[in-house]
Design a protein around this motif. Structure first.
Motif, PDB file in Angstrom:
ATOM      1  N   PHE A 187       0.734  -1.207   0.004  1.00  0.00           N
ATOM      2  CA  PHE A 187       0.094  -0.029   0.065  1.00  0.00           C
ATOM      3  C   PHE A 187       1.069   1.145   0.089  1.00  0.00           C
ATOM      4  CE2 PHE A 187      -3.045  -2.845   2.063  1.00  0.00           C
ATOM      5  CZ  PHE A 187      -4.226  -2.890   0.844  1.00  0.00           C
ATOM      6  N   LYS A 188       0.243   2.345  -0.571  1.00  0.00           N
ATOM      7  CA  LYS A 188       0.981   3.509  -0.713  1.00  0.00           C
ATOM      8  C   LYS A 188       1.278   4.403   0.825  1.00  0.00           C
ATOM      9  CE  LYS A 188       1.209   7.560  -3.698  1.00  0.00           C
ATOM     10  NZ  LYS A 188       0.849   8.407  -4.886  1.00  0.00           N
ATOM     11  N   GLY A 189       0.246   4.521   1.464  1.00  0.00           N
ATOM     12  CA  GLY A 189       0.281   5.429   2.556  1.00  0.00           C
ATOM     13  C   GLY A 189       0.136   4.522   3.950  1.00  0.00           C
ATOM     14  N   LYS A 190       0.670   5.066   4.992  1.00  0.00           N
ATOM     15  CA  LYS A 190       0.748   4.607   6.385  1.00  0.00           C
ATOM     16  C   LYS A 190      -0.658   4.720   6.812  1.00  0.00           C
ATOM     17  CE  LYS A 190       4.973   3.727   7.396  1.00  0.00           C
ATOM     18  NZ  LYS A 190       5.626   2.341   7.231  1.00  0.00           N
ATOM     19  N   ALA A 191      -1.260   5.392   6.375  1.00  0.00           N
ATOM     20  CA  ALA A 191      -2.992   5.585   6.560  1.00  0.00           C
ATOM     21  C   ALA A 191      -3.809   4.157   6.515  1.00  0.00           C
ATOM     22  CB  ALA A 191      -3.655   6.660   6.268  1.00  0.00           C
ATOM     23  N   THR A 192      -3.415   3.697   5.291  1.00  0.00           N
ATOM     24  CA  THR A 192      -4.240   2.472   4.916  1.00  0.00           C
ATOM     25  C   THR A 192      -3.542   1.355   5.795  1.00  0.00           C
ATOM     26  OG1 THR A 192      -3.938   3.235   2.712  1.00  0.00           O
ATOM     27  CG2 THR A 192      -4.651   0.730   3.164  1.00  0.00           C
ATOM     28  N   ILE A 205     -12.953  -3.247   5.567  1.00  0.00           N
ATOM     29  CA  ILE A 205     -12.213  -2.021   5.682  1.00  0.00           C
ATOM     30  C   ILE A 205     -12.665  -1.297   4.337  1.00  0.00           C
ATOM     31  CG2 ILE A 205      -9.799  -1.244   5.383  1.00  0.00           C
ATOM     32  CD1 ILE A 205     -10.132  -3.358   7.876  1.00  0.00           C
ATOM     33  N   GLU A 206     -12.959  -0.193   4.585  1.00  0.00           N
ATOM     34  CA  GLU A 206     -13.152   0.763   3.510  1.00  0.00           C
ATOM     35  C   GLU A 206     -12.073   1.643   2.885  1.00  0.00           C
ATOM     36  OE1 GLU A 206     -16.399   3.197   4.535  1.00  0.00           O
ATOM     37  OE2 GLU A 206     -18.123   1.594   4.837  1.00  0.00           O
ATOM     38  N   LEU A 207     -12.002   1.616   1.544  1.00  0.00           N
ATOM     39  CA  LEU A 207     -10.660   2.095   1.194  1.00  0.00           C
ATOM     40  C   LEU A 207     -11.243   2.932  -0.236  1.00  0.00           C
ATOM     41  CD1 LEU A 207      -8.887  -1.211   1.001  1.00  0.00           C
ATOM     42  CD2 LEU A 207      -8.307   0.499   2.739  1.00  0.00           C
ATOM     43  N   LYS A 208     -10.313   3.883  -0.381  1.00  0.00           N
ATOM     44  CA  LYS A 208     -10.357   4.641  -1.804  1.00  0.00           C
ATOM     45  C   LYS A 208      -9.186   3.955  -2.620  1.00  0.00           C
ATOM     46  CE  LYS A 208     -12.504   8.832  -0.964  1.00  0.00           C
ATOM     47  NZ  LYS A 208     -13.477   9.129  -1.983  1.00  0.00           N
ATOM     48  N   THR A 209      -9.856   3.720  -4.093  1.00  0.00           N
ATOM     49  CA  THR A 209      -8.831   3.485  -4.991  1.00  0.00           C
ATOM     50  C   THR A 209      -7.766   4.431  -5.408  1.00  0.00           C
ATOM     51  OG1 THR A 209     -10.370   4.161  -6.826  1.00  0.00           O
ATOM     52  CG2 THR A 209     -10.479   1.842  -6.060  1.00  0.00           C
ATOM     53  N   GLY A 211      -4.843   6.394  -5.105  1.00  0.00           N
ATOM     54  CA  GLY A 211      -3.690   6.590  -4.371  1.00  0.00           C
ATOM     55  C   GLY A 211      -3.407   5.411  -3.322  1.00  0.00           C
ATOM     56  N   LEU A 212      -4.342   4.210  -3.667  1.00  0.00           N
ATOM     57  CA  LEU A 212      -4.148   3.046  -2.850  1.00  0.00           C
ATOM     58  C   LEU A 212      -2.815   2.348  -3.009  1.00  0.00           C
ATOM     59  CD1 LEU A 212      -5.652   1.285  -0.805  1.00  0.00           C
ATOM     60  CD2 LEU A 212      -6.570  -0.003  -2.798  1.00  0.00           C
ATOM     61  N   TYR A 213      -2.282   2.394  -4.214  1.00  0.00           N
ATOM     62  CA  TYR A 213      -1.051   1.729  -4.551  1.00  0.00           C
ATOM     63  C   TYR A 213      -0.202   2.650  -5.489  1.00  0.00           C
ATOM     64  CZ  TYR A 213      -3.067  -2.781  -3.535  1.00  0.00           C
ATOM     65  OH  TYR A 213      -3.757  -3.967  -2.922  1.00  0.00           O
ATOM     66  N   ASP A 214       1.147   2.552  -5.102  1.00  0.00           N
ATOM     67  CA  ASP A 214       2.136   3.176  -6.104  1.00  0.00           C
ATOM     68  C   ASP A 214       2.192   2.836  -7.674  1.00  0.00           C
ATOM     69  OD1 ASP A 214       3.627   5.184  -4.584  1.00  0.00           O
ATOM     70  OD2 ASP A 214       4.765   3.570  -3.504  1.00  0.00           O
ATOM     71  N   PHE A 239     -12.873  -4.079   1.647  1.00  0.00           N
ATOM     72  CA  PHE A 239     -12.124  -5.214   1.593  1.00  0.00           C
ATOM     73  C   PHE A 239     -12.578  -6.303   2.874  1.00  0.00           C
ATOM     74  CE2 PHE A 239      -8.596  -7.783   2.844  1.00  0.00           C
ATOM     75  CZ  PHE A 239      -8.162  -8.541   1.434  1.00  0.00           C
ATOM     76  N   THR A 240     -13.288  -7.088   2.527  1.00  0.00           N
ATOM     77  CA  THR A 240     -13.452  -8.177   3.669  1.00  0.00           C
ATOM     78  C   THR A 240     -12.503  -9.184   4.032  1.00  0.00           C
ATOM     79  OG1 THR A 240     -15.795  -7.750   3.081  1.00  0.00           O
ATOM     80  CG2 THR A 240     -15.603  -9.831   4.492  1.00  0.00           C
TER      81      THR A 240
END
Length: 442
Positions: A187-192, A205-209, A211-214, A239-240
């Motif tokens: 994952f790109k950021g520490k927040a994820t 887990i709810e995520l935004k696509t 900026g999710l990956y580099d 993401f379950t």
């Protein structure tokens, strides 16, 4: 028969072929006589058809066919004897009012001649041949990858930083539902990462696509979407978590070494690292050699100057293919293929000047070595020579495959010649730095 040539300029010529009646008449008469013996014409018994009728019905076609054969043979022999290096094929000049009953027939053919030129393999700026080495970091990373691959999974109750997490990405609107196993370091950021650490199986887990990956390729794999679909994608996904595991690294012991390389081949971590380094640098040599070959080829095409009989070649291209092309289509085709044609001429000169040859034995031995290497990948380490001979015979019965192998050998020998004769300097570099320098830091 008489053949003469008029050179229009250094790249174009016209060949004139004069054929007298005695050059073909006996052959035509014999063929017509044979036709008379077998012809089935109503009102006449087989073998008793009047010769005048046979000539009237078949004479012109037989005459044209025999003259064309004579022309083809004569032209081929002339080009060989005169050692003319022609491009394409001779183009017959149109003759709308040819009198096939005349005692002498004259035909003219346009020729496109290959240019004369020199090849310079010693430019002022030397070609770089990279000596790519496997650095300590790469080797240590590979050791760890091996340990992970042969390690074991231990179930965990909650997610930790180094967990392997299996779960399902979902977005109902885009009909996304894909099961993957992932690690948090992708994952790109520490927040994820923080959203996952401490989560349990069944948590969503709810995520935004965005900026999710580099790397967009990671998002393609995660959501099972195409490249165009993930480019700039900005949607919410869930993401379950279905499974959480810790991967316990395999011990670097003799059991593992024997699994990897066979019994007793490697007996220590030091030898393991040496083996990894050796195998990696073999692959790097192939990449380095290909880079050198590409660089020399590009330089030669761009810097070896010569003219081509472009008007002739465009005219030849109009009728050379399966479908006839218009003038505009032929011009477009010529412009597309000009660089390739230039390299073919340069390569041909290098092959001739350096006496590079490929025999059928060379092709067969190359095929056998390829087959042996492929069999080794599947654990067949000691095939018999008969097995290799039989498989190679089947492979080389395909003319396209035989041609491809011949081209590979030519490339290898050209590369060896470049290493010997071209202006080359060697540069030692790590693989990561090689990728940055050659392909850019991506």
């Amino acid at each position: 028969m008489n053949i003469t040539r008029e050179n229009i300029d250094a790249l174009n010529a016209v060949v004139k072929v004069d054929i007298a009646k005695e050059d073909y008449n006996d052959k035509v008469e014999k063929i017509l006589s044979d036709y008379r013996k077998t012809a089935n014409i109503p009102g006449f018994r087989k073998g008793h058809v009047p010769m005048g009728m046979v000539k009237k019905q078949y004479g012109k076609a037989v005459l044209v066919d025999e003259v064309n054969k004579l022309l083809q043979d004569a032209l081929n022999k002339y080009l060989t004897e005169e050692k003319l290096d022609v491009l394409g094929n001779p183009l017959p000049k149109p003759q709308d009012n040819l009198d096939w009953d005349a005692d002498k027939l004259s035909f003219e053919f346009e020729l496109g001649l290959a240019p004369e030129f020199d090849v310079n393999l010693k430019p002022k700026k030397a070609f770089i041949h990279y000596n790519i080495v496997a650095g300590d970091k790469m080797i240590n990373d590979q050791v760890e990858n091996i340990q992970k691959q042969y390690g074991k999974l231990v179930s965990q109750k909650e997610v930790a930083k180094d967990s392997e997490i299996t779960g399902i990405f979902k977005n109902e609107e885009r009909e996304i539902e894909n099961t993957v196993t992932l690690t948090l370091d992708k994952f790109k950021g520490k927040a994820t990462e923080k959203k996952f650490v401490g989560a349990k199986a069944g948590d969503v887990i709810e995520l935004k696509t965005k900026g999710l990956y580099d790397d967009e390729h990671e998002l393609m794999h995660a959501l099972k979407l195409g490249h165009d679909d993930v480019h700039g994608l900005d949607i919410n996904v869930t993401f379950t978590i279905t499974e959480i595991n810790e991967r316990v690294l395999a011990d670097l012991d003799q059991e593992l070494f024997d699994k990897l390389f066979g019994k007793g081949v490697v007996t220590s971590v030091t030898e393991l690292k040496e083996k990894i380094k050796e195998d990696a640098e073999k692959q790097f040599t192939q990449q380095s050699d290909q880079k050198l070959l590409n660089d020399v080829t590009e330089y030669l095409v761009e810097n070896t100057k010569f003219d081509l009989p472009s008007v002739f070649l465009q005219k030849w291209m109009q009728t050379a293919g399966e479908q006839e092309l218009s003038e505009d289509q032929a011009k477009e085709e010529y412009e597309k293929s000009e660089k390739s044609l230039r390299y073919q001429l340069i390569e041909g000169k290098l092959i001739t000047d350096n006496d590079i040859k490929v025999t059928m034995d060379d092709i067969k031995n190359h095929a056998k070595n390829m087959i042996k290497a492929q069999m080794a990948q599947f654990g067949q380490m000691n095939p018999t020579d008969k097995e290799l001979e039989d498989i190679a015979a089947r492979v080389l019965s395909n003319q396209e495959e035989a041609r491809r192998i011949s081209e590979q050998i030519i490339s290898q020998r050209l590369l060896a010649m470049y290493k010997e004769k071209a202006n080359i300097k060697t540069k030692e570099i790590t693989y990561d730095d090689f990728v940055k320098e050659v392909y850019g830091d991506k």
